[in-house]
Design an enzyme around this catalytic site. Structure first.
Site, PDB file in Angstrom:
ATOM      1  N   HIS A   1       4.051  51.155  34.142  1.00 15.76           N
ATOM      2  CA  HIS A   1       3.149  52.296  34.429  1.00 15.76           C
ATOM      3  C   HIS A   1       3.980  53.585  34.720  1.00 15.76           C
ATOM      4  CE1 HIS A   1       3.763  49.744  37.744  1.00 15.76           C
ATOM      5  NE2 HIS A   1       3.943  50.952  38.926  1.00 15.76           N
TER       6      HIS A   1
ATOM      7  N   HIS B   1       4.099  56.986  36.549  1.00 16.92           N
ATOM      8  CA  HIS B   1       3.468  57.734  37.871  1.00 16.92           C
ATOM      9  C   HIS B   1       3.553  59.284  37.502  1.00 16.92           C
ATOM     10  CE1 HIS B   1       3.748  54.612  41.117  1.00 16.92           C
ATOM     11  NE2 HIS B   1       4.576  54.288  40.434  1.00 16.92           N
TER      12      HIS B   1
END
Ligand code: AMP
Length: 127
Positions: free
Chosen positions: A110, A112
């Protein structure tokens, strides 16, 4: 290098629809959603839909189509969240925590995207 992916991680469960998310953008190969514990006014996570643990894993094993889709999704999210530099005092930081030294909590890649306030310098000395 052999990568191992835990398909019970929370983002895998989000991708399977087992738990809800606050979606910003969804494409064929990527999903972007608001972080549940935002650390800035803009805090969006962008994940590939494929089972990749880290960016290096993604870079090694994802298809060109997945990589293009993911990269374009990051750009689209920045535009949608109005953090692209050049628009007033906007700007953002992208972070991909990876592995134990990187303090990665969720073992599904992921990125951010953080913005909406001055974020300070990149790292503190004390971690
Ligand atoms: P990291 O430490 O880079 O693995 O960050 C994991 C991030 O996932 C943290 O910022 C969490 O707040 C966020 N997070 C955990 N569970 C959820 C969830 N169900 N929905 C959205 N964000 C989440």
């Amino acid at each position: 290098m052999a990568y191992s992916y835990d398909n019970q991680n929370i983002f895998a469960r989000i991708l399977r629809g087992e738990i809800p998310n606050n979606t910003v953008l969804e494409t064929e190969h990527s999903l972007a959603f608001h972080d549940i514990a935002p650390q800035a006014p803009v805090h969006v996570l962008v994940i590939p839909k494929g089972p990749y643990v880290t960016y290096d894993h993604f870079a090694a094993e994802a298809s060109a189509e997945e990589i293009v889709d993911f990269t374009q999704t990051v750009g689209l999210v920045c535009a949608q969240m109005e953090v692209t530099p050049g628009a007033g005092d906007a700007g953002y930081r992208m972070i991909a925590n990876s592995g134990s030294n990187g303090v990665q909590d969720v073992p599904h890649l992921h990125i951010h995207i953080l913005g909406g306030r001055m974020l300070g310098r990149m790292l503190s000395r004390n971690g």
